[in-house]
Write an enzyme that holds these catalytic residues in place. Structure first.
Site, short mmCIF file in Angstrom:
data_model
loop_
_atom_site.label_atom_id
_atom_site.label_comp_id
_atom_site.label_asym_id
_atom_site.label_seq_id
_atom_site.Cartn_x
_atom_site.Cartn_y
_atom_site.Cartn_z
N THR A 25 -2.10 10.70 2.14
CA THR A 25 -1.68 10.13 3.41
C THR A 25 -2.54 10.66 4.55
O THR A 25 -2.95 9.90 5.46
CB THR A 25 -0.20 10.46 3.68
OG1 THR A 25 0.59 9.91 2.64
CG2 THR A 25 0.25 9.91 5.03
N HIS A 67 -5.80 8.87 4.61
CA HIS A 67 -5.69 7.54 5.21
C HIS A 67 -5.71 7.64 6.73
O HIS A 67 -6.35 6.84 7.42
CB HIS A 67 -4.39 6.86 4.76
CG HIS A 67 -4.42 6.37 3.35
ND1 HIS A 67 -5.24 5.34 2.94
CD2 HIS A 67 -3.73 6.75 2.25
CE1 HIS A 67 -5.06 5.10 1.65
NE2 HIS A 67 -4.14 5.96 1.20
N LEU A 122 5.61 5.78 -9.35
CA LEU A 122 5.33 6.49 -8.10
C LEU A 122 4.08 5.95 -7.42
O LEU A 122 3.98 5.95 -6.20
CB LEU A 122 5.17 7.99 -8.36
CG LEU A 122 4.92 8.83 -7.11
CD1 LEU A 122 6.21 9.02 -6.32
CD2 LEU A 122 4.33 10.20 -7.46
#
Length: 342
Positions: free
Chosen positions: A40, A43, A262
């Site tokens: 994350t 990103h 997941l």
């Protein structure tokens, strides 16, 4: 204090001075010791399409961390200055049906630490006391810093009974490798993991998988034959988000097999639902951790001898964050840790 900030709506991160967070009602002030870099965070650094929609600048990043409690708000009990703690990065509303029923991981109003509010890539962070996990038994700080992704692995791996089962894991990223270690520790008979990265497959071998399969050169069916399986895998853990991985997993499950998902796809894709129906396969989506059953399981697994040290491959001072993020983004690594005391 120093913090790693998404200061502008463009690619990049900035190490800058920001005000120390103020302690609010029912909160805990924590001195950050170590943090883990998550996909994350990559990103957000790249400021891709997802990040442009998900974050507002300026924002302090980071949700994987370990620290030491400095102060607690009046009325907070069970947490004291000096405690070593990690944090549950999903902040929930506490008032919706699921929260009131104790299913906080299913809250529809979840706010992400380091995404929806300032995070832990800083010298200090505040969290609601309900989101603080105290390490009652000593845990290596590097491992404690990755309790968040470790929790994803544990939540996924322990979704279905594993004792004596044959387990297929698609995706040998750090969470997939941790899930493989958990499955082995929990009593699975065979654990096969697949990927296209020889480096990560070698890391998986270090945690004791039965077979680390490079799907560029071998098929999952080849792996089945190598392990002597005649009826397919009992449990699947899909960690890659890749369409071909899920399709191949479905094709190689036993009748009545169970799959926990997941890996987060970047777009919609087709799967063979006729096979899922006629083979009576169970699919379960996983997001985050069960609060706090997963955290309890993590601590007990480590007390029982589970070794996550092979998964941690990079350690940097927070001042060298660009180098650390470059390594994490390059793919030839496991978990990369930032040290906020160096």
């Amino acid at each position: 204090m120093k913090a790693l900030v998404k200061a502008k709506a463009e690619p990049g991160l900035w190490l800058t001075d920001v005000p120390e967070p103020a302690l609010g009602p029912d909160e805990v002030l924590i001195k950050v010791l170590r943090t883990g870099i998550c996909g994350t965070d990559l990103h957000i650094r790249a400021y891709d399409g997802w990040a442009q929609q998900a974050v507002r600048t300026p924002l302090v990043l980071g949700h994987e961390f370990v620290g030491e409690v400095v102060d607690v708000a009046p009325g907070v009990t069970g947490i004291a200055p000096g405690d070593q703690v990690s944090g549950e990065g999903h902040l929930v509303c506490g008032t919706c049906r699921n929260c009131l029923a104790g299913r906080r991981h299913l809250c529809r109003s979840t706010v992400g630490l380091g995404i929806g509010r300032d995070g832990a890539f800083a010298e200090y962070v505040t969290l609601p006391a309900a989101n603080v996990w105290v390490h009652r038994v000593p845990v290596d700080p590097d491992v404690a810093a990755i309790f968040d992704p470790f929790g994803n692995a544990v939540h996924t791996a322990l979704s279905f009974p594993l004792v004596g089962e044959d387990v297929l894991i698609t995706g040998a990223g750090p969470i997939g490798i941790m899930a493989a270690a958990v499955a082995r520790h929990a009593g699975a008979r065979n654990v096969m993991i697949t990927d296209v990265s020889p480096y990560r497959l070698e890391l998986a071998e270090r945690v004791g998988v039965s077979l680390a399969l490079d799907v560029r050169t071998s098929t999952i069916e080849d792996g089945q034959r190598s392990l002597g399986l005649r009826e397919g895998f009992d449990v699947g853990l899909e960690m890659s988000g890749r369409p071909e991985a899920l399709r191949e997993m479905v094709a190689n499950m036993t009748h009545g097999g169970k799959i926990a998902l997941l890996g987060l796809p970047t777009e919609e894709f087709a799967v063979d639902f006729a096979r899922i129906v006629t083979s009576m396969i169970t699919l379960k989506g996983i997001y985050g951790r069960e609060m706090y059953e997963t955290w309890y399981a993590m601590s007990v697994l480590l007390e029982g001898g589970l070794d996550l040290s092979p998964v941690i491959t990079g350690r940097y001072s927070y001042r060298d964050f660009d180098e650390a993020f470059d390594e994490a983004a390059g793919g030839r690594c496991g978990k990369v840790i930032l040290d906020w005391t160096a």
